[in-house]
Design a protein around this motif. Structure first.
Motif, PDB file in Angstrom:
ATOM      1  N   MET A 106       0.818  -1.187   0.000  1.00  0.00           N
ATOM      2  CA  MET A 106       0.000   0.000   0.000  1.00  0.00           C
ATOM      3  C   MET A 106       0.865   1.255   0.000  1.00  0.00           C
ATOM      4  N   ILE A 107       1.984   1.200   0.698  1.00  0.00           N
ATOM      5  CA  ILE A 107       2.865   2.368   0.749  1.00  0.00           C
ATOM      6  C   ILE A 107       3.493   2.633  -0.622  1.00  0.00           C
ATOM      7  N   ALA A 119      -6.593  -1.631 -12.210  1.00  0.00           N
ATOM      8  CA  ALA A 119      -5.919  -2.923 -12.078  1.00  0.00           C
ATOM      9  C   ALA A 119      -5.613  -3.211 -10.611  1.00  0.00           C
ATOM     10  N   PHE A 120      -5.141  -2.232  -9.879  1.00  0.00           N
ATOM     11  CA  PHE A 120      -4.858  -2.436  -8.463  1.00  0.00           C
ATOM     12  C   PHE A 120      -6.125  -2.721  -7.679  1.00  0.00           C
ATOM     13  N   ALA A 121      -7.204  -2.013  -7.997  1.00  0.00           N
ATOM     14  CA  ALA A 121      -8.468  -2.237  -7.294  1.00  0.00           C
ATOM     15  C   ALA A 121      -8.994  -3.648  -7.553  1.00  0.00           C
ATOM     16  N   LEU A 122      -8.903  -4.111  -8.800  1.00  0.00           N
ATOM     17  CA  LEU A 122      -9.337  -5.472  -9.099  1.00  0.00           C
ATOM     18  C   LEU A 122      -8.459  -6.500  -8.403  1.00  0.00           C
ATOM     19  N   PHE A 123      -7.157  -6.273  -8.393  1.00  0.00           N
ATOM     20  CA  PHE A 123      -6.242  -7.179  -7.696  1.00  0.00           C
ATOM     21  C   PHE A 123      -6.582  -7.240  -6.209  1.00  0.00           C
ATOM     22  N   TYR A 124      -6.836  -6.102  -5.609  1.00  0.00           N
ATOM     23  CA  TYR A 124      -7.185  -6.041  -4.187  1.00  0.00           C
ATOM     24  C   TYR A 124      -8.511  -6.760  -3.933  1.00  0.00           C
ATOM     25  N   LEU A 125      -9.491  -6.540  -4.802  1.00  0.00           N
ATOM     26  CA  LEU A 125     -10.791  -7.187  -4.652  1.00  0.00           C
ATOM     27  C   LEU A 125     -10.664  -8.705  -4.746  1.00  0.00           C
ATOM     28  N   PHE A 126      -9.949  -9.196  -5.747  1.00  0.00           N
ATOM     29  CA  PHE A 126      -9.773 -10.639  -5.904  1.00  0.00           C
ATOM     30  C   PHE A 126      -9.002 -11.228  -4.735  1.00  0.00           C
TER      31      PHE A 126
END
Length: 61
Positions: free
Chosen positions: A1-2, A47-54
């Motif tokens: 996250m950082i 892409a980051f949001a989808l990765f985090y969701l999955f």
């Protein structure tokens, strides 16, 4: 996250520099570069949001 926060800060500074370059020179190429940069940043954010969701879904199972 950082890492994502650091990436966002660098991207914001880059966009501000492009805005300043446009105001100083009135050359529209800086606006085109800023537009493309915003497109790439949007793609990276999605892409980051989808990765985090999955990741959250897989950890929940």
């Amino acid at each position: 996250m950082i890492v994502l926060r650091g990436f966002a800060l660098i991207a914001l500074l880059f966009l501000l520099a492009l805005g300043g370059a446009y105001l100083a020179t009135r050359d529209r190429k800086y606006l085109r570069i800023a537009g493309k940069t915003l497109q790439v940043l949007t793609l990276v954010a999605v892409a980051f949001a989808l990765f985090y969701l999955f990741e959250r879904v897989l950890l929940f199972l």
